[in-house]
Design an enzyme around this catalytic site. Structure first.
Site, PDB file in Angstrom:
ATOM      1  N   ARG A  90      44.897  41.653  51.674  1.00 23.97           N
ATOM      2  CA  ARG A  90      45.505  41.364  50.368  1.00 23.97           C
ATOM      3  C   ARG A  90      46.976  41.790  50.400  1.00 23.97           C
ATOM      4  O   ARG A  90      47.284  42.958  50.608  1.00 23.97           O
ATOM      5  CB  ARG A  90      44.732  42.081  49.250  1.00 23.97           C
ATOM      6  CG  ARG A  90      43.285  41.620  49.170  1.00 23.97           C
ATOM      7  CD  ARG A  90      42.506  42.325  48.085  1.00 23.97           C
ATOM      8  NE  ARG A  90      42.935  41.940  46.748  1.00 23.97           N
ATOM      9  CZ  ARG A  90      42.434  42.453  45.630  1.00 23.97           C
ATOM     10  NH1 ARG A  90      41.511  43.389  45.698  1.00 23.97           N
ATOM     11  NH2 ARG A  90      42.865  42.045  44.451  1.00 23.97           N
TER      12      ARG A  90
ATOM     13  N   ASP B  87      41.294  35.505  35.986  1.00 21.67           N
ATOM     14  CA  ASP B  87      39.927  35.980  36.225  1.00 21.67           C
ATOM     15  C   ASP B  87      38.916  35.219  35.379  1.00 21.67           C
ATOM     16  O   ASP B  87      37.885  34.761  35.868  1.00 21.67           O
ATOM     17  CB  ASP B  87      39.827  37.483  35.951  1.00 21.67           C
ATOM     18  CG  ASP B  87      40.525  38.309  37.027  1.00 21.67           C
ATOM     19  OD1 ASP B  87      40.911  37.733  38.063  1.00 21.67           O
ATOM     20  OD2 ASP B  87      40.698  39.519  36.827  1.00 21.67           O
TER      21      ASP B  87
ATOM     22  N   ASN C 257      47.050  32.207  42.626  1.00 26.13           N
ATOM     23  CA  ASN C 257      46.764  33.629  42.899  1.00 26.13           C
ATOM     24  C   ASN C 257      45.268  33.927  43.036  1.00 26.13           C
ATOM     25  O   ASN C 257      44.890  35.024  43.445  1.00 26.13           O
ATOM     26  CB  ASN C 257      47.458  34.553  41.890  1.00 26.13           C
ATOM     27  CG  ASN C 257      46.804  34.585  40.538  1.00 26.13           C
ATOM     28  OD1 ASN C 257      46.084  33.664  40.159  1.00 26.13           O
ATOM     29  ND2 ASN C 257      47.056  35.639  39.791  1.00 26.13           N
TER      30      ASN C 257
ATOM     31  N   ARG D 229      39.421  32.920  46.345  1.00 26.27           N
ATOM     32  CA  ARG D 229      38.501  32.429  45.318  1.00 26.27           C
ATOM     33  C   ARG D 229      38.540  30.912  45.160  1.00 26.27           C
ATOM     34  O   ARG D 229      37.536  30.312  44.773  1.00 26.27           O
ATOM     35  CB  ARG D 229      38.809  33.109  43.981  1.00 26.27           C
ATOM     36  CG  ARG D 229      38.356  34.552  43.944  1.00 26.27           C
ATOM     37  CD  ARG D 229      38.744  35.257  42.667  1.00 26.27           C
ATOM     38  NE  ARG D 229      38.035  36.532  42.538  1.00 26.27           N
ATOM     39  CZ  ARG D 229      38.299  37.436  41.615  1.00 26.27           C
ATOM     40  NH1 ARG D 229      39.282  37.229  40.744  1.00 26.27           N
ATOM     41  NH2 ARG D 229      37.607  38.561  41.559  1.00 26.27           N
TER      42      ARG D 229
END
Length: 428
Positions: free
Chosen positions: A124, A313, A336, A344
Site C-alpha cells: 500500500r 468505502d 483509490n 478492490r
C-alpha cells in the site's frame, strides 16, 4: 479455510446499533494521546485496526484504560509529541488509519522507530506522505521497497512549506494535518491534483478542532497551520457510529425490507459515507433521516451512473446492491479502490462475475449489469472486510452464498454476521 454459507433471506427488518467509526476512533485515539489532559472516548470501535493503534500507543509510552467490552477508553495525554527512549518496531497489521498518521506523528522529535505490518501493508503506497514529510525536514528511510512500508522514522520535521499529492489517498493529508500543529514552525500544506475522499478530511478537521487545534483551510487547496500549538483534551468524546458499516444494513432494507433503522449516525454526522443513503434514495429506496438515526425502506431499485469519489468505502456496497436493480449501474472515479486492503476494483469485478453479473472493470470505474437469476458461488474475500460484508447481500436473493474467510470482518466489524442475522428472516 473457514467459510460461512448464508441461506436465502426472505425479509429484513429491525434496528442496528452501529459500532464506532474506524476513521473517527483511530483519529481520536491519536489526538487524545498527543493532547494535554485525560480524555474519555466512548463508543470506541473494538476491532483489529483499533487494537493495532492501541498497541502502538502503549509501546510509545501512552497510558490508557479500556473498559471490559473495549468500547470506553480513558487516555492520559502526553501534552505533546512522542518521545520514546529507545528504538522501537511497531507492527500495524493492515491498518492504514494507524500507519499513515503514526508515520507523520513520529516525524516530530528525534528517535528511531520502524513501522511495519502485514504483507498487504507493504503493497500500500505511502511515498506521497513520505515526500511531504521530508520537505519539512523529516528523516525517513524505506527498509524494503521505495514508496512502501516498512519505514524507519527518525523525526526531524520542523514545518515550512510542503506539498502533497491528493489524488491517491486522503489519509496522507489527514496524517499531515494532525501532526503539523505540534511542529516547531508554521506549516503550509499545498495540495497537488484533485483531492480524493474530501469528506474524510472534514472528519479530520472537525476532530482537530474538538481537541483545540487551529487550521486555516483555503478551499481544500492549501492549509495554513501555526506551529507550537498544544492539543487540549475535550474531557469526553463520543465516537459516532461507523457510516461505512451502516451501508450493508441500509442496502439490505432497500433490497428486501421492511424498515431498517441504523442508530449512532444521522443527518449531522461527520462522516461523508452517510450520503450512501442518498444514493440508495436515487436508486428508488425510501430514506428517513433523524438526528441520530437513518431509516431505509424497500423500493423498486433502478441502476444509476454516479461519481462516488467522496464515498469510496460505501460505494462498494452499491456494486452488490446493483445486482438487485433494474438496468446497469456505473460507479465512477474510484481509482483509490485499487490501493485499499486489496485491489478492490479487480476483486469486486471478479467476484460479481461469479454470481452471474456482467461487469466492465475500467481503470477508475465499474459497470455492473445484473443477471436475471443470481447463481450460487464461493466468494473469495482477499482478507478484505468490506468484500465479505458486501457479498453477504447476495443472500437477499433466492440463492445461498458462501463467504470464504468470514473472520476478515474483524478489521472493522467482528460481529457483522451476527448483527445481519438479528434482522434477517430466512426461509424455513
Amino acid at each position: 479455510m473457514e467459510s460461512l454459507t448464508l441461506q436465502p433471506i426472505v425479509h429484513i427488518e429491525g434496528t442496528i446499533n452501529l459500532p464506532g467509526s474506524k476513521s473517527v476512533s483511530n483519529r481520536a485515539l491519536l489526538l487524545a494521546a498527543l493532547a494535554k489532559g485525560k480524555t474519555r472516548l466512548t463508543n470506541l470501535l473494538d476491532s483489529d485496526d483499533i487494537r493495532h493503534m492501541l498497541n502502538a500507543l502503549t509501546a510509545l509510552g501512552v497510558q490508557y484504560q479500556l473498559s471490559n467490552n473495549n468500547t470506553v477508553c480513558d487516555i492520559e495525554g502526553l501534552a505533546g509529541s512522542f518521545h520514546p527512549q529507545q528504538p522501537l518496531e511497531l507492527f500495524l497489521g493492515n491498518a492504514g488509519t494507524a500507519m499513515r498518521p503514526l508515520a507523520a506523528a513520529l516525524s516530530l522529535g528525534e528517535h528511531d522507530i520502524v513501522l511495519t505490518g502485514e504483507p498487504r501493508m507493504k503493497e500500500r503506497p505511502i511515498g506521497h506522505l513520505v515526500d511531504a514529510l521530508r520537505q519539512g525536514g523529516a528523516k525517513i528511510d524505506y527498509l524494503e521497497q521505495t514508496d512502501y512500508p516498512p519505514l524507519r522514522v527518525c523525526g526531524g520535521f520542523s514545518g515550512g512549506s510542503v506539498d502533497v499529492d491528493g489524488t491517491v489517498s486522503s489519509q496522507f493529508l489527514t496524517a499531515l494535518l494532525m501532526m503539523a500543529p505540534l511542529a516547531q514552525q508554521d506549516t503550509t500544506i499545498t495540495i497537488k491534483g484533485e483531492l480524493v475522499s474530501k469528506p474524510y478530511i472534514d472528519i479530520t478537521l472537525a476532530l482537530i478542532n474538538t481537541f483545540g487545534g487551529e487550521i486555516e483551510n483555503q478551499n481544500y487547496q492549501r492549509f495554513m497551520i501555526k506551529g507550537g500549538q498544544q492539543y487540549q483534551s475535550p474531557g469526553k468524546y463520543l465516537v459516532e457510529g461507523d457510516a461505512s458499516s451502516a451501508s450493508y444494513f441500509l442496502a439490505a432494507a432497500a433490497i428486501k425490507g421492511g424498515i431498517v433503522r441504523v442508530t449512532g449516525i444521522g443527518k449531522n454526522s461527520l462522516q461523508g459515507d452517510i450520503h450512501f443513503a442518498s444514493v440508495l434514495e436515487k436508486m428508488g429506496a425510501t430514506i428517513r433521516w433523524g438526528d441520530d438515526y437513518i431509516e431505509c425502506e424497500r423500493g423498486k431499485l433502478k441502476g444509476i451512473d454516479m461519481d462516488m469519489n467522496t464515498i469510496p468505502d460505501a460505494a462498494m456496497t452499491i456494486a452488490t446492491t446493483a445486482l438487485f436493480a433494474e438496468g446497469e449501474t456505473t460507479i465512477r472515479n474510484i481509482y483509490n479502490w485499487r490501493v485499499k486492503e486489496t485491489d478492490r476494483l479487480s476483486a469486486m469485478a471478479t467476484e460479481l462475475r461469479k454470481v452471474g453479473a456482467m461487469v466492465d472493470e475500467g481503470r477508475d470505474y465499474l459497470t455492473v449489469i445484473p443477471p436475471k437469476q443470481l447463481t450460487t458461488a464461493e466468494i473469495k474475500t482477499y482478507n478484505d472486510h468490506r468484500i465479505a460484508m458486501c457479498f453477504s447481500l447476495v443472500a437477499l436473493s433466492n440463492t445461498p452464498i458462501t463467504i470464504l474467510d468470514p473472520g476478515c470482518t474483524a478489521k472493522t466489524f467482528p460481529d457483522y454476521f451476527e448483527k445481519l442475522a438479528s434482522i434477517s428472516h430466512a426461509k424455513v
